[in-house]
Design a protein around this motif. Structure first.
Motif, PDB file in Angstrom:
ATOM      1  N   UNK A   1      31.756  25.655 -19.859  1.00  0.00           N
ATOM      2  CA  UNK A   1      30.877  25.042 -18.871  1.00  0.00           C
ATOM      3  C   UNK A   1      31.164  25.573 -17.475  1.00  0.00           C
ATOM      4  N   UNK A   2      32.430  25.746 -17.127  1.00  0.00           N
ATOM      5  CA  UNK A   2      32.773  26.298 -15.817  1.00  0.00           C
ATOM      6  C   UNK A   2      32.236  27.718 -15.664  1.00  0.00           C
ATOM      7  N   UNK A   3      32.348  28.521 -16.730  1.00  0.00           N
ATOM      8  CA  UNK A   3      31.848  29.895 -16.683  1.00  0.00           C
ATOM      9  C   UNK A   3      30.337  29.914 -16.482  1.00  0.00           C
ATOM     10  N   UNK A   4      29.629  29.037 -17.185  1.00  0.00           N
ATOM     11  CA  UNK A   4      28.180  28.956 -17.043  1.00  0.00           C
ATOM     12  C   UNK A   4      27.798  28.507 -15.635  1.00  0.00           C
ATOM     13  N   UNK A   5      28.483  27.509 -15.118  1.00  0.00           N
ATOM     14  CA  UNK A   5      28.182  27.024 -13.768  1.00  0.00           C
ATOM     15  C   UNK A   5      28.393  28.125 -12.730  1.00  0.00           C
ATOM     16  N   UNK A   6      29.429  28.924 -12.923  1.00  0.00           N
ATOM     17  CA  UNK A   6      29.708  30.025 -11.998  1.00  0.00           C
ATOM     18  C   UNK A   6      28.573  31.044 -12.018  1.00  0.00           C
ATOM     19  N   UNK A   7      28.111  31.419 -13.214  1.00  0.00           N
ATOM     20  CA  UNK A   7      27.024  32.391 -13.326  1.00  0.00           C
ATOM     21  C   UNK A   7      25.733  31.820 -12.754  1.00  0.00           C
ATOM     22  N   UNK A   8      25.463  30.545 -13.017  1.00  0.00           N
ATOM     23  CA  UNK A   8      24.240  29.936 -12.479  1.00  0.00           C
ATOM     24  C   UNK A   8      24.247  29.939 -10.959  1.00  0.00           C
ATOM     25  N   UNK A   9      25.412  29.709 -10.362  1.00  0.00           N
ATOM     26  CA  UNK A   9      25.504  29.728  -8.897  1.00  0.00           C
ATOM     27  C   UNK A   9      25.216  31.121  -8.353  1.00  0.00           C
ATOM     28  N   UNK A  10      25.698  32.146  -9.053  1.00  0.00           N
ATOM     29  CA  UNK A  10      25.413  33.526  -8.639  1.00  0.00           C
ATOM     30  C   UNK A  10      23.922  33.822  -8.768  1.00  0.00           C
ATOM     31  N   UNK A  11      23.339  33.449  -9.902  1.00  0.00           N
ATOM     32  CA  UNK A  11      21.912  33.684 -10.113  1.00  0.00           C
ATOM     33  C   UNK A  11      21.067  33.004  -9.032  1.00  0.00           C
ATOM     34  N   UNK A  12      21.479  31.832  -8.626  1.00  0.00           N
ATOM     35  CA  UNK A  12      20.708  31.085  -7.635  1.00  0.00           C
ATOM     36  C   UNK A  12      20.620  31.839  -6.309  1.00  0.00           C
TER      37      UNK A  12
ATOM     38  N   UNK B   1      10.738  43.745  -5.473  1.00  0.00           N
ATOM     39  CA  UNK B   1      10.706  45.109  -6.006  1.00  0.00           C
ATOM     40  C   UNK B   1      10.152  46.057  -4.938  1.00  0.00           C
ATOM     41  N   UNK B   2      10.169  47.352  -5.254  1.00  0.00           N
ATOM     42  CA  UNK B   2       9.623  48.337  -4.323  1.00  0.00           C
ATOM     43  C   UNK B   2       8.135  48.107  -4.072  1.00  0.00           C
ATOM     44  N   UNK B   3       7.461  47.468  -5.033  1.00  0.00           N
ATOM     45  CA  UNK B   3       6.027  47.160  -4.875  1.00  0.00           C
ATOM     46  C   UNK B   3       5.797  45.832  -4.175  1.00  0.00           C
ATOM     47  N   UNK B   4       6.877  45.147  -3.808  1.00  0.00           N
ATOM     48  CA  UNK B   4       6.748  43.888  -3.090  1.00  0.00           C
ATOM     49  C   UNK B   4       6.693  42.650  -3.954  1.00  0.00           C
ATOM     50  N   UNK B   5       6.915  42.792  -5.264  1.00  0.00           N
ATOM     51  CA  UNK B   5       6.879  41.631  -6.145  1.00  0.00           C
ATOM     52  C   UNK B   5       8.202  40.872  -6.054  1.00  0.00           C
ATOM     53  N   UNK B   6       8.159  39.584  -5.744  1.00  0.00           N
ATOM     54  CA  UNK B   6       9.413  38.840  -5.561  1.00  0.00           C
ATOM     55  C   UNK B   6      10.092  38.546  -6.893  1.00  0.00           C
ATOM     56  N   UNK B   7      11.408  38.452  -6.856  1.00  0.00           N
ATOM     57  CA  UNK B   7      12.175  38.052  -8.032  1.00  0.00           C
ATOM     58  C   UNK B   7      13.268  37.069  -7.622  1.00  0.00           C
ATOM     59  N   UNK B   8      13.661  36.267  -8.582  1.00  0.00           N
ATOM     60  CA  UNK B   8      14.757  35.316  -8.410  1.00  0.00           C
ATOM     61  C   UNK B   8      15.521  35.291  -9.725  1.00  0.00           C
ATOM     62  N   UNK B   9      16.797  35.610  -9.678  1.00  0.00           N
ATOM     63  CA  UNK B   9      17.574  35.746 -10.909  1.00  0.00           C
ATOM     64  C   UNK B   9      17.660  34.447 -11.698  1.00  0.00           C
ATOM     65  N   UNK B  10      17.441  33.315 -11.044  1.00  0.00           N
ATOM     66  CA  UNK B  10      17.497  32.028 -11.734  1.00  0.00           C
ATOM     67  C   UNK B  10      16.163  31.625 -12.347  1.00  0.00           C
ATOM     68  N   UNK B  11      15.147  32.459 -12.226  1.00  0.00           N
ATOM     69  CA  UNK B  11      13.836  32.166 -12.805  1.00  0.00           C
ATOM     70  C   UNK B  11      13.969  32.037 -14.324  1.00  0.00           C
ATOM     71  N   UNK B  12      13.625  30.891 -14.917  1.00  0.00           N
ATOM     72  CA  UNK B  12      13.787  30.717 -16.364  1.00  0.00           C
ATOM     73  C   UNK B  12      13.049  31.761 -17.193  1.00  0.00           C
ATOM     74  N   UNK B  13      11.891  32.211 -16.708  1.00  0.00           N
ATOM     75  CA  UNK B  13      11.135  33.206 -17.463  1.00  0.00           C
ATOM     76  C   UNK B  13      11.875  34.552 -17.484  1.00  0.00           C
ATOM     77  N   UNK B  14      12.435  34.938 -16.358  1.00  0.00           N
ATOM     78  CA  UNK B  14      13.197  36.187 -16.297  1.00  0.00           C
ATOM     79  C   UNK B  14      14.471  36.080 -17.130  1.00  0.00           C
TER      80      UNK B  14
END
Length: 286
Positions: free
Chosen positions: A107-118, A124-137
């Motif tokens: 659980x601690x490892x998961x929480x750490x990764x989630x904080x980084x993703x957030x 992108x180079x084309x201007x499309x926004x991304x967020x590493x915590x996006x559930x779809x991504x």
């Protein structure tokens, strides 16, 4: 002499994938008492504890790179070129902790990764926004990783899983995926195949993806003496990709060469890694 070579090779491989603190981390993961997310008989332990992960991991990176948003996030924030071994060590530690460690440490490892993703956001180079915590991504990254690890294990693993075991592996990985923020992750092979197919319209080989493939396959930061060994693993990681993914990355298939040379080399390499890294049995008393 053979035992000395085996120990030297095993230690060198372990340092690469686990880092300088590997022995301490391994002891903490495996020796700390407490409940685990996965019992000793679960398929995820069979897959993640096998040498086939060396090939599966490389193949997963190539496959994941085909999502433009995922690749942009990796290129912009992961430092995979400047510190590829550090990234590998962090990933391997996360997999080990969530697979074999205590529930609290997982659980601690998961929480750490989630904080980084957030914190990872951009465009992108084309201007499309991304967020590493996006559930779809996250769904794409998880599906590509799970499929790659399972493919590698079924082709190169010491104990390939039966159909029920393969479905069990997908279900096991879903537990970790949900904890990381994936919405409704696939829980068997059919759902995994459907999830990959659903993401296909979003995929393309961007310039960043092709550059990452060149780096992974042809420019590893390794001494010349071990590059042929790595080259065998890399060739098998390409052979493991779905045909459509290979086509997008412009990695041609040569069936005769792959059947007669690449796959046998992959089996030999994974057997060697397994032999070198498996714990030595204590010598019988004299």
């Amino acid at each position: 002499m053979l035992t000395v070579f085996r120990d030297h090779l095993g230690q060198a491989l372990f340092r690469r994938v686990a880092g300088p603190d590997g022995p301490t981390t391994r002891a903490r993961i495996h020796e700390t008492p407490g409940p685990r997310w996965f019992g000793p008989d679960r398929p995820i332990r069979t897959v993640h504890g096998d040498a086939s992960m060396f090939i599966g991991g490389l193949s997963a990176l190539l496959l994941q790179s085909l999502h433009p948003l995922a690749m942009a996030a990796v290129a912009g924030h992961s430092g995979y070129r400047g510190d590829p071994w550090g990234r590998l060590q962090r990933t391997s530690t996360f997999l080990a902790v969530t697979t074999f460690g205590t529930a609290d440490d997982a659980r601690l490892a998961v929480d750490h990764v989630r904080a980084i993703h957030e914190r990872i956001r951009g465009a992108t180079a084309e201007g499309e926004p991304y967020h590493a915590a996006d559930p779809h991504l996250l769904s794409w990254v998880h599906a590509a990783e799970t499929d790659s690890f399972l493919r590698a294990h079924q082709r190169y693993g010491a104990r390939p899983l039966d159909p029920a075991g393969q479905d069990g592996y997908v279900a096991d990985t879903a537990r970790v995926a949900e904890a990381l923020g994936v919405a409704d992750p696939p829980r068997d092979r059919r759902e995994l195949s459907e999830r990959l197919a659903a993401h296909r319209p979003e995929l393309r080989a961007t310039a960043e993806a092709r550059a990452a493939a060149r780096f992974i396959l042809f420019q590893p930061p390794l001494p010349l003496a071990v590059r042929p060994f790595y080259g065998g693993l890399a060739a098998n990681s390409v052979a493991l990709l779905p045909p459509w993914a290979r086509g997008m990355l412009r990695l041609p298939r040569v069936p005769v060469v792959e059947d007669l040379a690449v796959r046998p080399t992959g089996r030999a390499l994974t057997r060697t890694i397994r032999w070198a890294m498996s714990p030595r049995r204590p010598s019988p008393p004299t």
